[in-house]
Design an enzyme around this catalytic site. Structure first.
Site, short mmCIF file in Angstrom:
data_model
loop_
_atom_site.label_atom_id
_atom_site.label_comp_id
_atom_site.label_asym_id
_atom_site.label_seq_id
_atom_site.Cartn_x
_atom_site.Cartn_y
_atom_site.Cartn_z
CD GLU A 66 -2.96 -1.00 2.35
OE1 GLU A 66 -2.88 -0.05 3.15
OE2 GLU A 66 -3.88 -1.83 2.37
CD GLU A 111 -3.20 -6.01 4.10
OE1 GLU A 111 -4.01 -5.23 4.65
OE2 GLU A 111 -1.98 -5.79 4.04
C1 BG6 Z 1 -4.04 -2.39 5.65
C2 BG6 Z 1 -2.61 -2.52 6.09
O1 BG6 Z 1 -4.23 -1.11 5.19
O2 BG6 Z 1 -5.05 -2.53 6.60
C3 BG6 Z 1 -2.42 -3.23 7.42
O3 BG6 Z 1 -1.82 -3.11 5.10
C4 BG6 Z 1 -3.51 -2.83 8.39
O4 BG6 Z 1 -1.14 -2.93 7.88
C5 BG6 Z 1 -4.85 -3.25 7.80
O5 BG6 Z 1 -3.31 -3.31 9.68
C6 BG6 Z 1 -6.05 -2.97 8.69
O6 BG6 Z 1 -6.13 -1.63 9.02
P1 BG6 Z 1 -6.08 -1.12 10.51
O7 BG6 Z 1 -5.79 0.33 10.41
O8 BG6 Z 1 -7.43 -1.39 11.10
O9 BG6 Z 1 -5.00 -1.88 11.19
#
Ligand code: BG6
Length: 465
Positions: free
Chosen positions: A168, A365
């Site tokens: 990202e 993800e």
């Molecule tokens: C993604 C990232 O944007 O979302 C992760 O690659 C992150 O590092 C995940 O943990 C979930 O977002 P958050 O802010 O709730 O941890």
């Protein structure tokens, strides 16, 4: 009537994690930006919990990889921390303890027949490089990143088949320089943000070039593609959503896959006299070194409308053209404050197929962070996270539609395997298939983890129509 949602027999079923969010800071050669942010501004972090221990993967990687395997994962992604691997940031000389640790992790994945995807950068620049050189604003930092990549490829290049350069990358300028929610917490610094966008693309292309010279596996990039949907079909709203898409998605997607920046962005930046500094040699490097595959992180869409109230701002910023649109009736994950819209996965699949040469890609993800999961724990200690299973089913259903129409998606990774630390939300929202008791570090497989095993074994699942 039941409907089967089916995937290929060699489909990747896995999850992503990242070094800075799960290893803990034990034995690290340097602090990264997140370590530093926590040490100096603890109050920014939920319950004051920092990255020092986090999920303690540094010590528990053997058990963790076994446990991941036990829930049906055949693949997983993590990242090498620049601030751990590299002892001398200027020369790229590695730290011996770190080399041993990463070799052990690679070995353990092999033993468990687990495909490892290794990422090089997950928001975690060493803080010294931000302080000394201005971080990703600096082309010297691009050179230093390439040295880090070279060391990583020399040490582990041929032991790992799948690499990615960045996770990202858009979050670095967006969160750090436009919206102010990640350190250095700057707002509306458009000029700095666009130089960072350019430098990150250059760093990625240079690492890809090097990898292809040194190693035989595959290298890609992980992008957060956040489809931009307009409030209405009016020309103003439609043009706005196109611009938002070009700036936030295509600014990385186009160079990564096609070797060129979107023309509408470079035209707009030129008109406003904020175009990044580039050389023809660098642009050629970006042009000639595109990815072998793409990872797509998808959580939520972006709803936008043309800007209706003037943005008070003393320098150029992309937000002067649009506003977020708060769509009535949208489904929300109230804990994370993100809209739930599984259909976007289908749109992403078709976009890649139609506009990006149907490059091989995977969902790298996708997930749902939920606060207070303890209340779903039953008398046997298991967290019954049916909401998460439903979330995954809906997204996989849309992904399968895209694949059936020809999109070349080869896998699905969730966020995440084991509950881990998050940038300033710390352990507020839990995402894992495996729950973590922070006080004891005890891991417990959730209902979603048991469900994932059946999905992986059956190459899919059935849903009621
Ligand atoms: C993604 C990232 O944007 O979302 C992760 O690659 C992150 O590092 C995940 O943990 C979930 O977002 P958050 O802010 O709730 O941890």
């Amino acid at each position: 009537m039941n409907k089967e949602v089916k995937f290929a027999e060699d489909f990747w079923w896995g999850a992503a994690m990242s070094g800075p969010q799960m290893e803990g800071t034990f034995d690290k050669a340097h602090e990264n930006v997140m370590d530093y942010w926590f040490r100096t501004q603890k109050d920014d972090f939920f319950d004051g919990v920092g990255p020092e221990v986090s999920t303690d993967f540094y010590h528990q990687y053997k058990e963790d990889i076994k446990m991941m395997k036990s829930i049906g994962m055949n693949s997983f992604r993590t990242s090498i921390q620049w601030s751990r691997l590299i002892k001398d940031l200027e020369t790229g000389e590695p730290d011996e303890k770190a080399v041993e640790f990463y070799n052990n992790v690679i070995e353990e994945c092999k033993k468990n027949d687990m495909i490892l995807v290794m990422n090089l950068h997950h928001f975690d620049i060493p803080i010294d490089l931000l302080k000394k050189y201005g971080g990703w604003e600096s082309k010297h930092v691009v050179d230093l990143f390439v040295k880090f990549a070279k060391t990583a490829f020399e040490l582990f290049g041929d032991k790992i088949e799948y690499w990615t350069t960045f996770n990202e990358p858009m979050v670095i300028p967006e969160a750090g320089y436009l919206c102010g929610f990640h350190y250095p917490k700057l707002v509306n610094k458009g000029k700095e943000a666009v130089q960072i966008i350019y430098n990150l693309n250059l760093a990625s292309a240079r690492a890809i070039e090097l990898y292809h010279q040194m190693c035989n596996g595959k290298i890609g990039i992980v992008l957060n593609l956040t489809p931009a949907y307009p409030r209405s079909q009016s020309t103003e709203d439609l043009n706005t959503s196109k611009l938002v898409d070009a700036f936030y998605n295509r600014n990385f997607l186009d160079p990564a896959v096609q070797g060129e920046f979107p023309k509408e962005v470079t035209d707009l930046l030129t008109e406003n006299d904020v175009l990044w500094e580039s050389t023809s040699e660098e642009l050629k490097t970006i042009h000639d070194n595109t990815v072998d595959f793409l990872g797509v992180n998808y959580y939520h869409p972006k709803r936008v409308k043309v800007r209706e109230t003037k943005l008070e701002c003393d320098q150029w910023t992309p937000e002067q053209y649009y506003e977020e649109y708060d769509m009535p009736g949208k489904r929300m994950n109230p804990y994370r404050g993100w809209e739930i819209y599984p259909e976007a996965i289908y749109d992403i699949a078709i976009n890649i197929k139609n506009n990006y040469n149907n490059i091989p890609w995977f969902i790298s993800e996708n997930g749902m962070g939920v606060e207070g999961e303890e209340k779903y724990r039953d008398e046997n200690g298991k967290i019954n996270d049916d909401y998460r299973i439903d979330f995954y089913k809906e997204h996989l259903f849309q992904l399968e539609r895209g694949i059936k129409e020809g999109s070349s998606c080869f896998g699905y990774h969730t966020w995440t395997a084991i509950d881990c630390w998050s940038w300033n939300n710390a352990y507020k929202n839990r995402y894992g298939f495996i729950g973590l008791d922070l006080a004891t570090q005890k891991r417990t497989i959730k209902k979603s983890g048991e469900w994932y095993k059946t999905v992986s074994e059956n190459h899919g699942f059935s849903i009621e129509e």
